[in-house]
Design an enzyme around this catalytic site. Structure first.
Site, PDB file in Angstrom:
ATOM      1  N   CYS A  88      12.358  97.549 -37.456  1.00 33.66           N
ATOM      2  CA  CYS A  88      11.720  96.317 -37.929  1.00 33.66           C
ATOM      3  C   CYS A  88      12.003  95.281 -36.856  1.00 33.66           C
ATOM      4  CB  CYS A  88      12.291  95.875 -39.278  1.00 33.66           C
ATOM      5  SG  CYS A  88      11.660  94.258 -39.812  1.00 33.66           S
TER       6      CYS A  88
ATOM      7  N   THR B 168       5.903  97.752 -39.590  1.00 30.02           N
ATOM      8  CA  THR B 168       5.221  98.064 -40.848  1.00 30.02           C
ATOM      9  C   THR B 168       3.702  98.049 -40.681  1.00 30.02           C
ATOM     10  OG1 THR B 168       7.069  96.977 -41.976  1.00 30.02           O
ATOM     11  CG2 THR B 168       5.172  97.563 -43.311  1.00 30.02           C
TER      12      THR B 168
ATOM     13  N   THR C 263      11.729  98.163 -43.058  1.00 29.05           N
ATOM     14  CA  THR C 263      11.345  97.610 -44.351  1.00 29.05           C
ATOM     15  C   THR C 263      11.049  98.727 -45.347  1.00 29.05           C
ATOM     16  OG1 THR C 263       8.987  97.587 -43.825  1.00 29.05           O
ATOM     17  CG2 THR C 263      10.270  95.609 -43.243  1.00 29.05           C
TER      18      THR C 263
ATOM     19  N   ARG D  11       2.838  92.955 -45.061  1.00 26.53           N
ATOM     20  CA  ARG D  11       2.460  94.359 -44.975  1.00 26.53           C
ATOM     21  C   ARG D  11       3.170  95.206 -46.030  1.00 26.53           C
ATOM     22  NH1 ARG D  11       2.787  90.369 -42.309  1.00 26.53           N
ATOM     23  NH2 ARG D  11       4.746  90.985 -41.321  1.00 26.53           N
TER      24      ARG D  11
ATOM     25  N   CYS E 272       5.186  94.491 -34.997  1.00 29.35           N
ATOM     26  CA  CYS E 272       5.501  94.697 -36.412  1.00 29.35           C
ATOM     27  C   CYS E 272       5.423  96.190 -36.682  1.00 29.35           C
ATOM     28  CB  CYS E 272       4.516  93.943 -37.310  1.00 29.35           C
ATOM     29  SG  CYS E 272       4.731  94.289 -39.080  1.00 29.35           S
TER      30      CYS E 272
END
Length: 235
Positions: free
Chosen positions: A196, A87, A127, A50, A85
């Site tokens: 994250c 992201t 991230t 991603r 997730c």
């Protein structure tokens, strides 16, 4: 409330996928197998990175892969979906708009938790893709919370912990994490979001304290409640 089946759209990353399944089992108020949350879990490691796509749109778009997995999970009986997730939530609206079943929003739920805990200045560890997309910064500002980001060199350390350690199946480096922790402490954060899901693994491995808000745990608890179950009261 009628019990529902939760779909875990996993593989993003694989270890976090396994961990949220364990979290849900351990945090559900249950005395026997039949009292637990019914789950359908995919671990599709073919979903493109991603962060790579956010940084460079010439890279493979992960959204079609994620959308296909919402369809797979719905076909397997999922009534709602959790994506472990952060992201991937950059594309939340795009995914939720076409998913056959509702998709839980981990970012919104995590910042809601931060607000409930009285955070005014919130550190964001995530991230590069999540930071660039501003999903956490925007969610913070909508709740009147000031988001605080690591210094550039510390963000590099965060990315190393995520990619070079957890995603690579290696234990987190305590010395490297200590540098991250010290930087956020210097910035005076009330709380720090582990934004994250690989960092949720770090929390477990290094026994991080309650100063951290674990986005994966927030998602797990929301999934339990949304499926009509109750949370176990931990002493």
């Amino acid at each position: 409330m009628e019990k529902k089946t939760l779909g875990i759209l996993g593989g993003v990353g694989p270890l976090a996928t396994m961990y949220i399944g364990e979290m849900i089992v351990r945090h559900t108020d249950a005395d026997r197998d039949q009292d637990h949350v019914d789950m359908v879990i995919t671990n599709n490691t073919a979903i493109p990175d991603r962060t790579a796509f956010i940084i460079d749109p010439e890279m493979t778009d992960p959204v079609p892969f994620i959308v296909r997995d919402t369809e797979r999970l719905a076909a397997a009986g999922a009534d709602m979906i959790a994506i472990p997730c952060n992201t991937a939530h950059t594309f939340y609206r795009e995914i939720a708009a076409v998913s056959p079943v509702p998709v839980l929003n981990m970012i919104e739920e995590t910042i809601k938790r931060a607000a409930e805990e009285g955070a005014e200045t919130l550190g964001i560890l995530a991230t590069d893709g999540t930071i660039i997309s501003r999903v956490y910064q925007d969610a913070c500002e909508s709740k009147g919370i000031m988001p605080v980001l690591p210094d550039a060199d510390i963000q590099e350390a965060v990315m190393s912990i995520i990619y070079d350690y957890v995603k690579a199946g290696r234990p987190a480096d305590p010395a490297l994490w200590a540098k991250v922790e010290e930087n956020m402490k210097e910035k005076g954060c009330d709380k720090i979001v582990l934004g994250c899901t690989e960092l949720s693994i770090v929390k477990k491995e290094l026994s991080l304290n309650e100063h951290y808000i674990d986005s994966l745990l927030v998602l797990a608890e929301k999934g339990i409640l949304a499926c009509g179950h109750s949370l176990r009261k931990h002493k």
